[in-house]
Design a protein around this motif. Sequence first.
Motif, short mmCIF file in Angstrom:
data_model
loop_
_atom_site.label_atom_id
_atom_site.label_comp_id
_atom_site.label_asym_id
_atom_site.label_seq_id
_atom_site.Cartn_x
_atom_site.Cartn_y
_atom_site.Cartn_z
N VAL A 26 55.14 59.13 74.19
CA VAL A 26 55.61 58.56 75.46
C VAL A 26 57.11 58.81 75.52
N TRP A 27 57.55 59.26 76.70
CA TRP A 27 58.94 59.68 76.91
C TRP A 27 59.73 58.63 77.67
N ASP A 29 62.52 57.27 80.31
CA ASP A 29 63.05 57.67 81.61
C ASP A 29 63.92 56.54 82.14
N GLU A 30 64.53 56.79 83.25
CA GLU A 30 65.40 55.78 83.86
C GLU A 30 64.71 55.08 85.03
N VAL A 31 63.40 55.27 85.16
CA VAL A 31 62.66 54.76 86.31
C VAL A 31 61.81 53.54 85.95
N ASN A 32 61.04 53.65 84.88
CA ASN A 32 60.08 52.60 84.53
C ASN A 32 60.73 51.48 83.73
N SER A 33 60.32 50.26 84.04
CA SER A 33 60.86 49.08 83.34
C SER A 33 60.19 48.90 81.99
N PHE A 34 60.87 48.16 81.12
CA PHE A 34 60.28 47.82 79.83
C PHE A 34 58.95 47.11 80.03
N ASP A 35 58.92 46.17 80.97
CA ASP A 35 57.70 45.40 81.21
C ASP A 35 56.53 46.31 81.61
N TRP A 36 56.79 47.32 82.44
CA TRP A 36 55.73 48.23 82.88
C TRP A 36 55.23 49.08 81.71
N VAL A 37 56.14 49.57 80.88
CA VAL A 37 55.75 50.36 79.71
C VAL A 37 54.96 49.50 78.74
N ILE A 38 55.42 48.29 78.50
CA ILE A 38 54.71 47.38 77.60
C ILE A 38 53.31 47.08 78.13
N GLU A 39 53.21 46.73 79.40
CA GLU A 39 51.91 46.45 80.01
C GLU A 39 50.98 47.65 79.89
N THR A 40 51.51 48.84 80.12
CA THR A 40 50.72 50.06 80.03
C THR A 40 50.20 50.28 78.61
N LEU A 41 51.06 50.12 77.62
CA LEU A 41 50.64 50.33 76.23
C LEU A 41 49.59 49.31 75.80
N VAL A 42 49.70 48.09 76.29
CA VAL A 42 48.70 47.07 75.98
C VAL A 42 47.36 47.44 76.62
N GLU A 43 47.40 47.77 77.91
CA GLU A 43 46.16 48.02 78.65
C GLU A 43 45.52 49.37 78.32
N VAL A 44 46.32 50.40 78.14
CA VAL A 44 45.77 51.74 77.94
C VAL A 44 45.51 52.04 76.47
N GLU A 53 55.91 46.17 72.64
CA GLU A 53 57.33 45.89 72.82
C GLU A 53 58.17 46.71 71.85
N GLN A 54 57.74 46.79 70.59
CA GLN A 54 58.47 47.60 69.60
C GLN A 54 58.45 49.08 69.99
N CYS A 55 57.29 49.56 70.44
CA CYS A 55 57.19 50.96 70.88
C CYS A 55 58.14 51.23 72.05
N ALA A 56 58.19 50.30 73.02
CA ALA A 56 59.06 50.47 74.18
C ALA A 56 60.53 50.56 73.76
N LEU A 57 60.93 49.75 72.80
CA LEU A 57 62.31 49.82 72.30
C LEU A 57 62.58 51.15 71.61
N LEU A 58 61.63 51.62 70.82
CA LEU A 58 61.80 52.91 70.14
C LEU A 58 61.84 54.06 71.15
N ILE A 59 60.99 54.00 72.16
CA ILE A 59 61.00 55.02 73.22
C ILE A 59 62.38 55.05 73.88
N HIS A 60 62.90 53.88 74.20
CA HIS A 60 64.19 53.78 74.88
C HIS A 60 65.33 54.35 74.02
N HIS A 61 65.35 53.98 72.75
CA HIS A 61 66.47 54.37 71.89
C HIS A 61 66.35 55.79 71.35
#
Length: 97
Positions: A26-27, A29-44, A53-61
């Motif tokens: 997962v890449w 971007d400057e468009v999607n929020s942390f909450d949306w990425v987290i929700e997506t990883l949980v659901e998908v 949440e940890q994945c979203a932080l790693l993706i961001h950094h």
Amino acid sequence: MPATRPWESEDLETDILDEQPWSLIVWNDEVNSFDWVIETLVEVCGHSYEQAEQCALLIHHRGKYAVKNGSYDDLEPQCTAITDRGIGATIEAAVRS
């Protein structure tokens, strides 16, 4: 000669890589929020909230992060579902370390 523990085997990494040779990336971007990425990883991907949440932080950094490993056939529908939500995702061959 002492017995070798399975996790000390040089072939263990190769065995695991052969079973799960692909990574779902997962890449950032400057468009999607942390909450949306987290929700997506949980659901998908079936991650727990904390794992997502940890994945979203790693993706961001890091700019990208392998959120899941597995067979191409298992990861492809998840990759499609993530990109359908407007988040960049690709499937890449797992990298040997």
